[in-house]
Design an enzyme around this catalytic site. Sequence first.
Site, PDB file in Angstrom:
ATOM      1  N   ASP A   1     -22.416  31.055 -66.030  1.00 56.78           N
ATOM      2  CA  ASP A   1     -22.310  31.967 -64.899  1.00 56.78           C
ATOM      3  C   ASP A   1     -23.459  31.612 -63.965  1.00 56.78           C
ATOM      4  OD1 ASP A   1     -22.540  34.035 -63.083  1.00 56.78           O
ATOM      5  OD2 ASP A   1     -22.160  35.628 -64.543  1.00 56.78           O
ATOM      6  N   VAL A   2     -23.133  31.084 -62.783  1.00 56.15           N
ATOM      7  CA  VAL A   2     -24.179  30.545 -61.901  1.00 56.15           C
ATOM      8  C   VAL A   2     -25.097  31.617 -61.322  1.00 56.15           C
ATOM      9  CG1 VAL A   2     -22.853  28.505 -61.252  1.00 56.15           C
ATOM     10  CG2 VAL A   2     -22.681  30.587 -59.852  1.00 56.15           C
TER      11      VAL A   2
ATOM     12  N   ASN B   1     -20.636  23.830 -56.729  1.00 56.51           N
ATOM     13  CA  ASN B   1     -19.250  24.058 -56.290  1.00 56.51           C
ATOM     14  C   ASN B   1     -18.797  25.506 -56.460  1.00 56.51           C
ATOM     15  OD1 ASN B   1     -16.275  23.330 -55.870  1.00 56.51           O
ATOM     16  ND2 ASN B   1     -16.291  24.044 -57.994  1.00 56.51           N
TER      17      ASN B   1
ATOM     18  N   TYR C   1     -18.254  36.659 -45.508  1.00 54.94           N
ATOM     19  CA  TYR C   1     -18.018  35.325 -46.077  1.00 54.94           C
ATOM     20  C   TYR C   1     -18.704  34.245 -45.236  1.00 54.94           C
ATOM     21  CZ  TYR C   1     -15.396  31.352 -48.024  1.00 54.94           C
ATOM     22  OH  TYR C   1     -15.045  30.166 -48.616  1.00 54.94           O
TER      23      TYR C   1
ATOM     24  N   LYS D   1     -21.424  31.621 -46.564  1.00 57.30           N
ATOM     25  CA  LYS D   1     -21.205  30.171 -46.550  1.00 57.30           C
ATOM     26  C   LYS D   1     -22.136  29.456 -45.570  1.00 57.30           C
ATOM     27  CE  LYS D   1     -18.316  29.168 -49.797  1.00 57.30           C
ATOM     28  NZ  LYS D   1     -18.802  28.340 -50.931  1.00 57.30           N
TER      29      LYS D   1
END
Lengths: 225, 275
Positions: free
Chosen positions: B69-70, B96, B160, B164
């Site tokens: 789990d990043v 990713n 979002y 990003k």
Amino acid sequence: MVNLADKVAFVSVSDGPISRACVASLKAAGAKVCAAGSGNADLNLEVDKYDPASWDTAFDVCSQKLGGLDVLVIPTAGPSSQPIEDVPLEDFVSAHRAMVVPAFLAQNRGIIAMRKTGNGGAVVHVIPAAARSGLDSAVAACTASAGILFSSKSASLECAKEKDGIVVNAVLVGPVAGEPQLPYPKDVAAVPPQAVADAVLFYATDGAVYMSGMDLPVDGGFLAG
Amino acid sequence: MSEMPKTDQLAGKVVLITGGTSGLGRWTTLITAAQGATVIYSGRNAEGAAETDRRLNEAGLKAEYLPHDVTKEDEWQSVMDNVLKRYGRLDGLVNNSGVSRLKPMDQLSLEDLEYLLSVNVDGMFLGTQYAFRVMKMRGGSIVNISALNALRGSPNSTGYGMAKAGTTHLARAAAIEGRKYGIRANAVHPGVLFEDGDKASPGAIALFGEEGAQKFVQFNIDTTPLGRLGHPRDIGTAVAFLLSDASRHVTGTAVSVDGGRMAGEYLHHGIKSQK
């Protein structure tokens, strides 16, 4: 001389040289000014900057007492940090969220409040120029600044889609004396707070009503190359 | 797997790919392995890992799966310890793992924002940090998978896009800081991707219904200058290039692999509407 005599402006931060210059300039241009925090605005309101309901209340009070909401100025400053490999996660998250959450809430809740008045309006972010350039030892500020910039561009498109007459733009500022100092190269000239306020006023006028989703560097040339 | 030629472009390199248990991460895992790297892929989905392993086997390739789990720092520590214990080095990291949640600004809550930031920003920050600690000994390449929302505004993206843009700009900041260690960092921006040509994916059908999904596909074809949708393979190939020594002078940049969508103002308006 910019004339904002029929406008009500809200400045989301009241301390720091940029915010003070913005409040003073908006008042000098004739706008009625509300600011979050203490200071010399026409109306100063305490806001919990991490609470959406607190922002909603502040915008409602501003509209009721000053007669609307036409201009929303959202200044965000960022701190420098340790090198990437040394920054504790909690420090990164804390510094990042301290920038993005108040800016996100002020923008989104402010636009909702502006829509209630139905007269359109101008949202102006003031963001570190690190939004468009990586800096050494400022990973949270870089990441957050870019995030706020692109959130503002997305907001501008949503407003255009809604045809609500609201434009959203940003001023990208270089080093400003008295603000938290990011590690800009030493040859970048310091930006006078008044130069930032002048750019904000430009975006606040009806003359800029066809500009949206733009970012204007006021940075002593830092982003020029 | 005839579409995935084997090369030695990444021979000798040890590469960690997060989110290799589905979609783009899976294809990047396959391509990176096909180009000769020793690949460790991580993720939370054990079933997805089984599918990635099946595809690897089918192609005669190997990669190792590690649960991950990043957003959890202790899991990054564990994954990196594992990598170093087994392989003694790390040459490439592909950040990713990512999530999206698209909502109009009047419906996007603080909880939504935190969800987006925790994976897309904090998770990639941790990956970058742990990679730095290893790579500063001998250099390396970090690739952050971002989105076109990081390069321009998009409706329903005040959260979002914020996340990003952070993903992309994290790579730029890492490029500046990594210069003294020989660490390169870049971001890749995929366009709209489909694994099955112009057929709507099960995910799109679940979201839009059968007819709506096909309209969605057609809209994206119409707004892509090359006139076709991307395939995850296209992104994986670009990532492999950025991991390789062939890109040794490329750092701090944002590479769009999008069929030309960033070349003009087609994204929201459509090419056909301009004719």
